[in-house]
Design an enzyme around this catalytic site. Structure first.
Site, PDB file in Angstrom:
ATOM      1  N   HIS A 143       0.806  -1.221   0.000  1.00  0.00           N
ATOM      2  CA  HIS A 143       0.000   0.000   0.000  1.00  0.00           C
ATOM      3  C   HIS A 143       0.841   1.275   0.000  1.00  0.00           C
ATOM      4  CE1 HIS A 143       0.795   0.901   4.269  1.00  0.00           C
ATOM      5  NE2 HIS A 143       0.841  -0.420   4.391  1.00  0.00           N
ATOM      6  N   HIS A 152      12.438   0.555 -12.840  1.00  0.00           N
ATOM      7  CA  HIS A 152      12.238  -0.869 -13.118  1.00  0.00           C
ATOM      8  C   HIS A 152      12.222  -1.629 -11.800  1.00  0.00           C
ATOM      9  CE1 HIS A 152      13.563  -4.731 -15.482  1.00  0.00           C
ATOM     10  NE2 HIS A 152      12.440  -4.900 -14.801  1.00  0.00           N
TER      11      HIS A 152
END
Length: 209
Positions: A143, A152
């Site tokens: 979250h 990446h």
């Protein structure tokens, strides 16, 4: 009632290993693939995909959208993704958002242009993905994370809640980042690293910390 606009066909920039993954996601999402652009003609390409040419001059923004088929193996000059994304935008193209059907993405996740979410990834509520981000195979983002442009997140990476990652950083395969950590822009986190404190801009972290 107005019908939704039809999807444009997609051209993939690059023809290597990451491009094959991108092609698979595009098919799974129902896109028509116009072809691949790469500096050299590639043979054989998967399925009925054809080589279109060496550069963007062989296609037009009115006819197709783009997907980046070049992965990220590092940061700085080694990472072609930011430059290719900028070149495509300067030429007037839009980059599609990729989201494999097996990925689990919370409804409120914000996903910017060109982001790529690969098979088996999990992205939890409150997370924001910047432009041209890769969330690679089976990565897990908990979250309220903030992922900057061109980052990446490699296969198997685990980010706990509230992690912030600066633009252009690379998190190597299987890295683990505990909650609340900030990773600076352009940082390189080695495969399997365990990150327990914040990492400065441009730093290289190869061992457990």
């Amino acid at each position: 009632m107005m019908q939704p606009a039809a999807k444009k066909p997609v051209v993939v920039l690059g023809g290597g290993g990451h491009a094959r993954v991108v092609l698979d996601v595009l098919r799974a999402m129902g896109y028509r693939i116009q072809g691949v652009i790469d500096p050299k003609e590639l043979a054989p390409l998967p399925g009925d995909v054809r080589w279109l040419g060496a550069d963007l001059g062989c296609v037009r923004p009115v006819d197709c959208d783009l997907a980046l088929g070049v992965g990220s193996v590092g940061v700085g000059p080694r990472n072609l993704r930011p430059r290719l994304f900028a070149d495509g935008k300067a030429a007037g193209f839009q980059f599609v958002v990729l989201r494999h059907p097996t990925a689990i993405v919370a409804p409120d996740v914000e996903i910017a242009e060109g982001a790529q979410i690969m098979a088996g990834a999990v992205i939890q509520p409150g997370t924001v993905l910047g432009r041209n981000v890769i969330v690679n195979t089976s990565a897990s983002i908990d979250h309220d994370c903030r992922i900057g442009d061109h980052v990446h997140v490699a296969p198997g990476v685990v980010l706990s809640g509230g992690v912030c990652i600066g633009e252009g950083a690379h998190l190597g395969t299987g890295a683990v980042v505990i909650q609340g950590i900030t990773i600076g822009a352009g940082a390189m986190i080695g495969a399997g690293a365990v990150v327990t404190e914040s990492v400065p801009t441009g730093a290289r972290l190869k061992s457990a910390r």
